[in-house]
Design a protein around this motif. Structure first.
Motif, PDB file in Angstrom:
ATOM      1  N   HIS A 116       0.829  -1.210   0.000  1.00 14.92           N
ATOM      2  CA  HIS A 116       0.000   0.000   0.000  1.00 14.92           C
ATOM      3  C   HIS A 116       0.862   1.259   0.000  1.00 14.92           C
ATOM      4  CE1 HIS A 116      -4.006  -1.838   0.645  1.00 14.92           C
ATOM      5  NE2 HIS A 116      -3.261  -2.829   1.074  1.00 14.92           N
ATOM      6  N   ARG A 488       4.090   7.398  -0.591  1.00 14.63           N
ATOM      7  CA  ARG A 488       2.683   7.765  -0.560  1.00 14.63           C
ATOM      8  C   ARG A 488       1.870   6.502  -0.316  1.00 14.63           C
ATOM      9  NH1 ARG A 488       4.389  11.939   0.059  1.00 14.63           N
ATOM     10  NH2 ARG A 488       3.939  13.928  -0.923  1.00 14.63           N
ATOM     11  N   ALA A 489       0.754   6.687   0.382  1.00 14.39           N
ATOM     12  CA  ALA A 489      -0.085   5.540   0.706  1.00 14.39           C
ATOM     13  C   ALA A 489      -1.232   5.442  -0.278  1.00 14.39           C
ATOM     14  CB  ALA A 489      -0.637   5.704   2.118  1.00 14.39           C
ATOM     15  N   ILE A 490      -1.623   4.231  -0.571  1.00 15.05           N
ATOM     16  CA  ILE A 490      -2.793   4.034  -1.404  1.00 15.05           C
ATOM     17  C   ILE A 490      -3.677   2.984  -0.726  1.00 15.05           C
ATOM     18  CG2 ILE A 490      -1.732   2.311  -2.952  1.00 15.05           C
ATOM     19  CD1 ILE A 490      -3.177   4.375  -5.105  1.00 15.05           C
ATOM     20  N   THR A 493      -6.345   3.629   5.642  1.00 15.82           N
ATOM     21  CA  THR A 493      -7.192   4.541   6.401  1.00 15.82           C
ATOM     22  C   THR A 493      -6.353   5.689   6.945  1.00 15.82           C
ATOM     23  OG1 THR A 493      -6.780   3.451   8.502  1.00 15.82           O
ATOM     24  CG2 THR A 493      -8.608   2.595   7.184  1.00 15.82           C
ATOM     25  N   LYS A 494      -7.019   6.734   7.386  1.00 10.13           N
ATOM     26  CA  LYS A 494      -6.350   7.895   7.954  1.00 10.13           C
ATOM     27  C   LYS A 494      -5.461   7.477   9.133  1.00 10.13           C
ATOM     28  CE  LYS A 494      -6.266  12.535   8.576  1.00 10.13           C
ATOM     29  NZ  LYS A 494      -5.221  12.538   9.588  1.00 10.13           N
ATOM     30  N   MET A 497      -2.357   5.734   7.968  1.00 11.17           N
ATOM     31  CA  MET A 497      -1.395   6.685   7.391  1.00 11.17           C
ATOM     32  C   MET A 497      -0.717   7.507   8.484  1.00 11.17           C
ATOM     33  SD  MET A 497      -3.003   7.971   3.811  1.00 11.17           S
ATOM     34  CE  MET A 497      -4.590   8.468   4.425  1.00 11.17           C
ATOM     35  N   PRO A 504      -1.339  10.531   1.735  1.00 18.01           N
ATOM     36  CA  PRO A 504      -2.011   9.744   0.701  1.00 18.01           C
ATOM     37  C   PRO A 504      -1.502  10.118  -0.695  1.00 18.01           C
ATOM     38  CG  PRO A 504      -3.440  11.503   1.472  1.00 18.01           C
ATOM     39  CD  PRO A 504      -2.208  11.546   2.330  1.00 18.01           C
ATOM     40  N   GLU A 507      -1.411  13.760  -2.808  1.00 18.79           N
ATOM     41  CA  GLU A 507      -1.075  14.959  -2.054  1.00 18.79           C
ATOM     42  C   GLU A 507       0.395  15.299  -2.291  1.00 18.79           C
ATOM     43  OE1 GLU A 507      -1.706  16.188   2.443  1.00 18.79           O
ATOM     44  OE2 GLU A 507      -3.477  15.249   1.569  1.00 18.79           O
TER      45      GLU A 507
END
Lengths: 509, 371
Positions: A116, A488-490, A493-494, A497, A504, A507
């Motif tokens: 992710h 970066r995360a894909i 959840t908030k 992260m 995310p 951004e």
């Protein structure tokens, strides 16, 4: 009541193309689980599928390509909750009333955080760097560093270093062979890892089963382990090594000790571990002299005293829920390196229930430990090694960007020399000659060829890592360390992260 | 002033600096001419200047230049300041109306002396000032301290360098050290705080490039109490210099080698003593290494230093004429104000060019200088 034995439902089916089979007997000879045999009256080779573990040794060795080993996928009526493994485990325990053992690492379907996370690249505003044309540096120092340096000018007017630097390991690639003991693995595999580490300018770790005399010559690239069983720990053992590691826990089985079945303890292992031939080598769950952080401090300093403060001391723990606070305590107890072993880490033998459901992912452990040590201003005191399920060079890059200094690879190293992840290491019958101590089967692993394959793997990863650093516009690995802005995360959840400290995808910076 | 919470300035830029080592005053008009000569390197979305020796009437006070979004931010900041400093003098920063400059924030300057806390035995004045700067920038919404050194000042904003110079009336100041910057931002156009120089205490940094190691540098600095609030990569350069030179007391040249380290292939071939030193620098200050393309000028009350990244991915030229040393992105910017220098050269990658004032006595920390 119907008596239902486990063997009623085989896990694998072996398809043999009798048009291709020349009845050479190779598969019979290669199968170490007695699943394949020759039927003289039919002049045929057949497989007892109930015994097949799916290691695919026969398939790989068959000279005519007549064999296909396939997992049985439809053995029970489809059920999304009661899957085949669950059903079979219940049968097995109802049969025998024991703990179900396994080898290898956690293969359950938990979220893989590596998958992710995506890596950043340069476009226009900062140029990417071409590793084929520019230097690209992976050299990594592991150990305690001072917060600041003191530099003075000598009488010749040259700047001179005044600060005394604590001993550090120097790895030319931040990838180290993970602790896997002699006993769990045979001597051939230890020879291969030692030779490969030496050739690549990195390190290998003995695991808790001590170091065979023949490998003392590799001491300079060897990390020796001191675990709760204290197998083969001597002053000489500590002195010959580059670093010593106190094993508190293992990602595959946090909270329990090592298991080496007596069947695997032969003459050489007995000498090396300093235990009688044929005895089970069961390490206690805790170190019986470490019941608190202050006890750990004593052992760390006992080892430092024994090695004259010339070697870094590492402490390896399993990644558990409170890992950040524990790591902070370990740093303050005097450790120079902390190894965080995630729940995907492998084992030679472990209760399956523990392997599958205890611990947390290493991605998260690295992120929270790095952040905690920074908040406390003690990140320089220790190096962090991420272990447990590092699969490729991108995982290494991501681990370092999250905050690790280096990684351990265990399962990847075993795969490199032929392991097919059948998870039968604990039986001592490894058909690939890796986790068996049967001298006849162990011969299948040629240490020279295995070393070459390990070297190839590390070379390949090093190339890929240089490519990735280059495309990030970075030419030294230290500029990646803790650089979470390049990830970066894909699909997270908030909260996830926030814990990983990444933004995310989409951004900007 | 527009503050974007998650944005970082990425820019291709031009920079120029002049120092008179004998401290002869140089009119502001000179530096304006030099930086304006590199119009191609900017796009009119940011420019700035810093001058040293511009406040002879308040040489011992910390000169805070602050930009405010509104009067509310000013009120809040002034209250904060009054609790911690004796305000010797304060005024609006004098500006002119210029056609090309719009939407300027409120610009004020304060000449301050710290109020020493009564029972703090290890009081370090600079750390106290640094904390005040960090606090204002981090905690007060709409306020940004863009200059905080003694007898020096930074002036910056959105516009072409000649317009910004005219706006701030740079031509009315005289300094013995000037640096200037023109900006080609690709990420935070329109924000006055995003222009260069970036300053902390008397350190001012102008920068052309992008710091690819920003994330590493930022988290490293946070361990030492710095807060990177401006979302601009150049900010970390100013703080790293402050940490390494002022707080860790590294010799300036050695600090430069931490920021732009030699490669291992070169370190491994050095004589034993040097190899030990450089290995230690990379081990301990690996997180301070600035990776990615850059040319920077670092100025302070002791002098001027220019530095290129370790593989020279940005242009950087230096020149000497009598007691003056010039450093700029392009030779043209130097020739514009000094047509026939005694010596002009392009410094090597990672090799700092250091020019100190003749009367500056920084001890052995500043022993090694080049020009």
């Amino acid at each position: 009541m119907l008596y239902k034995s486990l063997s009623s439902f085989p896990v694998f089916e072996v398809e043999r193309d009798y048009d291709k089979c020349i009845v050479c007997g190779c598969c019979v000879q290669q199968c170490t689980f007695d699943a394949t045999y020759y039927l003289p009256y039919a002049k045929k080779v057949i497989t007892d599928e109930h015994k097949c573990v799916g290691c695919k040794r026969c398939e790989a060795m068959c000279p005519t390509g007549a064999i296909k080993v396939r997992a049985v996928t439809n053995e029970f009526k489809h059920n999304a909750y009661w899957d085949a493994r669950t059903i079979r485990d219940i049968y097995k325990q109802a049969d025998q009333g024991g703990v179900i053992l396994t080898g290898g690492g956690n293969d359950r379907r938990f979220r893989v955080y590596w998958d992710h996370l995506l890596i950043d690249a340069c476009q226009v505003t900062n140029p990417s760097i071409d590793p084929l044309r520019e230097p690209m540096e992976l050299r990594t120092f592991l150990g305690r560093k001072p917060d600041a340096l003191e530099v003075e000018y000598n009488e010749k007017g040259e700047p001179e270093l005044k600060t005394k630097i604590a001993p550090n390991l120097v790895a030319e690639i931040p990838v180290i062979f993970a602790p896997m003991s002699y006993g769990a693995l045979n001597l051939n595999m230890h020879k291969a890892m030692a030779a490969a580490a030496d050739a690549m300018g990195t390190y290998w770790n003995t695991g808790e089963g001590s170091l065979h005399r023949d490998l003392y010559k590799y001491g300079h690239c060897t990390i020796v382990q001191v675990a709760s069983g204290r197998f083969g720990v001597s002053a000489e053992y500590l002195k010959v090594a580059a670093a010593a590691e106190i094993k508190i826990g293992q990602g595959a089985k946090p909270g329990i000790g090592g298991h080496l079945p007596g069947e695997k303890v032969d003459e050489e292992i007995s000498k090396t571990r300093m235990i009688p031939v044929g005895t089970d080598a069961l390490s206690p769950a805790p170190h019986h002299d470490i019941y608190s952080i202050e006890d750990l401090r004593q052992l760390i300093y006992a080892i430092k005293e024994a090695t004259n403060y010339e070697k870094p001391v590492s402490v390896k723990i399993a990644a558990v829920h409170n890992v950040a606070a524990i790591a902070s305590g370990i740093a303050r107890a005097g450790a120079d390196i902390i190894v965080l072993d995630g729940f995907r880490g492998g084992t030679g033998a472990s209760p399956a229930i523990v392997r599958d459901y205890v611990g947390i992912p290493v991605e998260i452990a690295v992120a929270v430990v790095d952040q905690r040590l920074r908040e406390e201003g003690i990140r320089n005191w220790v190096s962090i090694i991420a272990a447990g399920g590092i699969r490729n060079s991108a995982d290494v890059i991501k681990a370092i960007a999250l905050g690790a200094d280096a990684v351990y690879i265990g399962t990847s190293a075993l795969l490199a020399v032929g392991c097919t992840l059948c998870h039968k290491c604990y039986t001592g019958r490894c058909a690939w000659g890796i986790t068996t101590n049967d001298p006849h089967i162990a011969k299948r692993l040629n240490p020279d060829i295995a070393a070459e394959r390990l070297i190839n793997l590390l070379k390949g990863w090093a190339h890929e890592m240089k490519e990735m650093l280059g495309l990030m516009g970075i030419n030294a690995i230290e500029s990646l360390k803790g650089n979470r802005l390049r990830l970066r995360a894909i699909g997270l959840t908030k909260e996830e992260m926030d814990i990983l400290g990444v933004l995310p995808a989409g951004e900007g910076i | 002033m527009m503050v974007l919470t998650r944005s970082r300035e990425l820019s291709g830029c031009g920079l120029s600096g002049i120092i008179s080592r004998k401290k002869n005053l140089i009119p502001g008009e000179v530096i304006i001419r030099s930086i304006t000569h590199m119009r191609e390197r900017g796009n009119g979305l940011g420019a700035g200047y810093a001058g040293y020796g511009i406040y002879p009437d308040f040489p011992d006070e910390y000169a805070f230049h602050i930009m405010y979004d509104d009067e509310l931010a000013r009120k809040e900041t002034e209250e904060y300041i009054k609790q911690r400093f004796h305000v010797i003098h304060y005024e609006e920063i004098p500006t002119r109306k210029v056609k090309g400059i719009q939407d300027s924030p409120l610009l004020w300057r304060y000449f301050l002396r710290p109020i020493e806390p009564p029972d703090e035995s290890d009081f370090v004045e600079e750390d106290y000032v640094m904390k005040a700067v960090m606090d204002i920038n981090d905690k007060i919404r709409g306020a940004y301290v863009f200059s905080s050194g003694k007898n020096m000042g930074a002036f910056k904003g959105v516009g072409e360098p000649d317009d910004i110079g005219e706006f701030y009336r740079i031509d009315e100041y005289q300094a013995y050290l000037w640096v200037a910057h023109t900006r080609f931002p690709t990420n935070t156009p329109g924000w006055w705080g995003g222009a260069h120089p970036f300053t902390l205490l008397d350190w001012a940094v102008v920068h052309n490039g992008e710091i690819s190691s920003y994330g590493t540098n930022k988290r490293y600095l946070e361990m030492f109490g710095y807060k990177c609030t401006l979302r601009t990569d150049t900010e970390v350069v100013a703080y790293l210099i402050d940490l390494l030179v002022r707080r860790h007391k590294l010799p300036l040249r050695i600090a430069a080698y931490a920021l732009a380290s030699p490669f291992w292939k070169d370190i491994d071939r050095m004589p034993e003593n040097q190899r030990r030193l450089f290995t230690a620098i990379r081990m301990v200050y690996g997180s301070a290494l600035l990776n990615g393309p850059f040319a920077i000028l670092v100025s302070w009350n002791g002098g001027l230093m220019g530095l290129n990244d370790r593989i020279k991915l940005r242009p950087f030229v230096a020149a000497v004429k009598d007691d003056k040393v010039y450093m700029a992105s392009e030779e043209a910017a130097i020739r514009e104000i000094c047509p026939s220098p005694d010596r002009v050269w392009a410094p090597k990658a990672g090799d700092p060019v250091i020019a100190l004032f003749e009367d500056f006595d920084g001890g052995t920390q500043f022993k090694e200088h080049q020009v």
